[in-house]
Design a protein around this motif. Structure first.
Motif, mmCIF file in Angstrom:
data_model
loop_
_atom_site.group_PDB
_atom_site.id
_atom_site.type_symbol
_atom_site.label_atom_id
_atom_site.label_comp_id
_atom_site.label_asym_id
_atom_site.label_seq_id
_atom_site.Cartn_x
_atom_site.Cartn_y
_atom_site.Cartn_z
ATOM 1 N N TRP A 3 0.832 -1.206 0.000
ATOM 2 C CA TRP A 3 0.000 0.000 0.000
ATOM 3 C C TRP A 3 0.868 1.258 0.000
ATOM 4 C CZ3 TRP A 3 0.119 3.827 3.617
ATOM 5 C CH2 TRP A 3 0.759 3.542 4.829
ATOM 6 N N TRP A 4 1.990 1.213 0.703
ATOM 7 C CA TRP A 4 2.873 2.369 0.775
ATOM 8 C C TRP A 4 3.543 2.623 -0.586
ATOM 9 C CZ3 TRP A 4 3.451 6.602 3.261
ATOM 10 C CH2 TRP A 4 4.644 7.319 3.194
ATOM 11 N N SER A 5 3.987 1.564 -1.224
ATOM 12 C CA SER A 5 4.590 1.683 -2.548
ATOM 13 C C SER A 5 3.559 2.181 -3.565
ATOM 14 C CB SER A 5 5.163 0.343 -2.995
ATOM 15 O OG SER A 5 6.201 -0.047 -2.143
ATOM 16 N N HIS A 6 2.340 1.660 -3.466
ATOM 17 C CA HIS A 6 1.269 2.109 -4.363
ATOM 18 C C HIS A 6 0.991 3.604 -4.150
ATOM 19 C CE1 HIS A 6 -2.243 2.074 -6.861
ATOM 20 N NE2 HIS A 6 -3.057 2.300 -5.857
ATOM 21 N N LEU A 7 0.913 4.026 -2.904
ATOM 22 C CA LEU A 7 0.671 5.440 -2.606
ATOM 23 C C LEU A 7 1.793 6.310 -3.171
ATOM 24 C CD1 LEU A 7 -1.009 7.646 -1.206
ATOM 25 C CD2 LEU A 7 0.332 7.197 0.878
ATOM 26 N N LYS A 8 3.037 5.880 -3.025
ATOM 27 C CA LYS A 8 4.161 6.641 -3.577
ATOM 28 C C LYS A 8 4.076 6.726 -5.099
ATOM 29 C CE LYS A 8 7.696 4.593 -1.709
ATOM 30 N NZ LYS A 8 9.022 4.216 -1.177
ATOM 31 N N THR A 9 3.657 5.637 -5.752
ATOM 32 C CA THR A 9 3.513 5.639 -7.212
ATOM 33 C C THR A 9 2.414 6.604 -7.641
ATOM 34 O OG1 THR A 9 4.287 3.354 -7.353
ATOM 35 C CG2 THR A 9 3.029 4.188 -9.222
ATOM 36 N N ILE A 10 1.275 6.557 -6.960
ATOM 37 C CA ILE A 10 0.179 7.486 -7.274
ATOM 38 C C ILE A 10 0.639 8.927 -7.081
ATOM 39 C CG2 ILE A 10 -2.088 8.336 -6.546
ATOM 40 C CD1 ILE A 10 -2.785 5.488 -5.721
ATOM 41 N N GLY A 46 -5.802 -1.080 -5.960
ATOM 42 C CA GLY A 46 -4.467 -0.770 -6.458
ATOM 43 C C GLY A 46 -3.377 -1.276 -5.538
ATOM 44 N N ALA A 47 -3.593 -1.140 -4.233
ATOM 45 C CA ALA A 47 -2.601 -1.621 -3.266
ATOM 46 C C ALA A 47 -2.499 -3.145 -3.302
ATOM 47 C CB ALA A 47 -2.970 -1.149 -1.866
ATOM 48 N N LYS A 48 -3.641 -3.818 -3.427
ATOM 49 C CA LYS A 48 -3.645 -5.285 -3.463
ATOM 50 C C LYS A 48 -2.874 -5.824 -4.668
ATOM 51 C CE LYS A 48 -6.720 -9.268 -3.810
ATOM 52 N NZ LYS A 48 -8.115 -9.735 -3.864
ATOM 53 N N TYR A 49 -3.045 -5.167 -5.832
ATOM 54 C CA TYR A 49 -2.461 -5.673 -7.070
ATOM 55 C C TYR A 49 -1.191 -4.920 -7.494
ATOM 56 C CZ TYR A 49 -6.645 -8.493 -7.735
ATOM 57 O OH TYR A 49 -7.640 -9.403 -7.593
ATOM 58 N N TYR A 50 -0.655 -4.124 -6.614
ATOM 59 C CA TYR A 50 0.532 -3.314 -6.931
ATOM 60 C C TYR A 50 1.727 -4.188 -7.305
ATOM 61 C CZ TYR A 50 4.556 -0.307 -6.365
ATOM 62 O OH TYR A 50 5.726 0.367 -6.573
ATOM 63 N N GLN A 51 2.441 -3.799 -8.382
ATOM 64 C CA GLN A 51 3.699 -4.458 -8.762
ATOM 65 C C GLN A 51 4.824 -3.452 -8.972
ATOM 66 O OE1 GLN A 51 1.930 -6.195 -12.312
ATOM 67 N NE2 GLN A 51 0.271 -5.947 -10.853
ATOM 68 N N GLY A 52 4.473 -2.210 -9.319
ATOM 69 C CA GLY A 52 5.468 -1.161 -9.485
ATOM 70 C C GLY A 52 5.959 -0.945 -10.896
ATOM 71 N N ASN A 57 -4.254 -2.210 -12.377
ATOM 72 C CA ASN A 57 -5.500 -2.564 -13.052
ATOM 73 C C ASN A 57 -5.315 -3.783 -13.949
ATOM 74 O OD1 ASN A 57 -6.778 -0.403 -11.846
ATOM 75 N ND2 ASN A 57 -6.507 0.945 -13.593
ATOM 76 N N ASN A 58 -4.167 -3.886 -14.595
ATOM 77 C CA ASN A 58 -3.916 -5.042 -15.464
ATOM 78 C C ASN A 58 -3.860 -6.329 -14.655
ATOM 79 O OD1 ASN A 58 -3.875 -3.481 -17.774
ATOM 80 N ND2 ASN A 58 -1.677 -3.119 -17.641
ATOM 81 N N ALA A 59 -3.266 -6.281 -13.488
ATOM 82 C CA ALA A 59 -3.185 -7.478 -12.640
ATOM 83 C C ALA A 59 -4.572 -7.877 -12.139
ATOM 84 C CB ALA A 59 -2.241 -7.235 -11.472
ATOM 85 N N GLU A 60 -5.384 -6.906 -11.750
ATOM 86 C CA GLU A 60 -6.749 -7.227 -11.309
ATOM 87 C C GLU A 60 -7.552 -7.810 -12.476
ATOM 88 O OE1 GLU A 60 -10.717 -5.393 -9.111
ATOM 89 O OE2 GLU A 60 -9.447 -4.039 -10.290
ATOM 90 N N ARG A 61 -7.366 -7.238 -13.654
ATOM 91 C CA ARG A 61 -8.063 -7.717 -14.858
ATOM 92 C C ARG A 61 -7.677 -9.168 -15.158
ATOM 93 N NH1 ARG A 61 -6.664 -3.566 -17.721
ATOM 94 N NH2 ARG A 61 -8.486 -2.297 -17.242
ATOM 95 N N GLU A 62 -6.401 -9.480 -15.026
ATOM 96 C CA GLU A 62 -5.938 -10.850 -15.248
ATOM 97 C C GLU A 62 -6.519 -11.810 -14.207
ATOM 98 O OE1 GLU A 62 -1.727 -10.230 -15.089
ATOM 99 O OE2 GLU A 62 -1.651 -9.397 -17.124
ATOM 100 N N ASP A 63 -6.643 -11.341 -12.975
ATOM 101 C CA ASP A 63 -7.141 -12.171 -11.884
ATOM 102 C C ASP A 63 -8.651 -12.392 -11.962
ATOM 103 O OD1 ASP A 63 -7.105 -13.597 -9.414
ATOM 104 O OD2 ASP A 63 -7.571 -11.751 -8.317
ATOM 105 N N LYS A 64 -9.411 -11.322 -12.214
ATOM 106 C CA LYS A 64 -10.871 -11.382 -12.146
ATOM 107 C C LYS A 64 -11.575 -11.360 -13.497
ATOM 108 C CE LYS A 64 -11.470 -8.829 -7.808
ATOM 109 N NZ LYS A 64 -12.065 -7.572 -7.296
ATOM 110 N N GLY A 65 -10.867 -10.913 -14.527
ATOM 111 C CA GLY A 65 -11.510 -10.755 -15.827
ATOM 112 C C GLY A 65 -12.056 -9.357 -16.044
#
Length: 182
Positions: A3-10, A46-52, A57-65
């Protein structure tokens, strides 16, 4: 602490877009850009699927469709082409509506910032154009909107940031465009 890395990216992305919008005199757009990313609907996903290295969004899309965060985001941010997709009353089906110029300019700033954010250390001014060209055949963009965005990306790629920002200030963002209410 994803979540911290995601916040820094945003925050970094928002900072880059804000600097560009301010440079172009789009103060309100710079301040309000992507505020929905801080909402629980977008931030928690975004925090759950964060990769950096790419959008979560792409990771969530791959996971859930699908991606709940993106569906929320695109409906609240006028600088996204997807916000402007509507029914074509003449030909039927869905089509891209002509975007107000100030949002096309913000979309340009957004694409440049995203390229810088996800390609730290390797970014060059051709990245946003290359990314656009890879997906443009799939976009539902109004022809005038597409032409302006592509032209700005081409100037960036061939002449650099100073040249494209000067062009936008002198040729694109007229007084009338800046005053448009949308």
């Amino acid at each position: 602490m994803k979540w911290w890395s995601h916040l820094k990216t945003i925050n970094h992305h928002k900072w880059l877009v804000m600097k560009s919008c301010f440079r172009l005199g789009l103060i309100k757009q710079g301040l309000l850009h992507d505020l929905s990313k801080y909402s629980p609907t977008e931030f928690l996903v975004g925090a759950k699927y964060y990769q950096g290295t790419r959008s979560p969004n792409n990771a969530e899309r791959e996971d859930k469709g699908y991606t709940s965060a993106w569906l929320h985001h695109k409906g609240r941010n006028k600088h996204h082409l997807e916000y402007w997709i509507d029914y074509d009353l003449e030909n039927g089906g869905m089509t891209g509506m002509k975007m107000p110029v100030k949002y096309v300019v913000e979309m340009f700033c957004d694409r440049v910032a995203a390229s810088k954010n996800y390609n730290r250390g390797t970014y060059n001014n051709t990245f946003p154009l290359t990314y656009y060209q890879r997906g443009k055949s799939k976009y539902l963009l109004h022809p005038e909107t597409a032409a302006l965005l592509e032209h700005l990306l081409e100037i960036l790629a061939s002449q650099g940031e100073d040249a494209v920002f000067d062009y936008i200030k002198k040729e694109v963002l007229t007084r009338e465009v800046r005053r448009e209410k949308v």
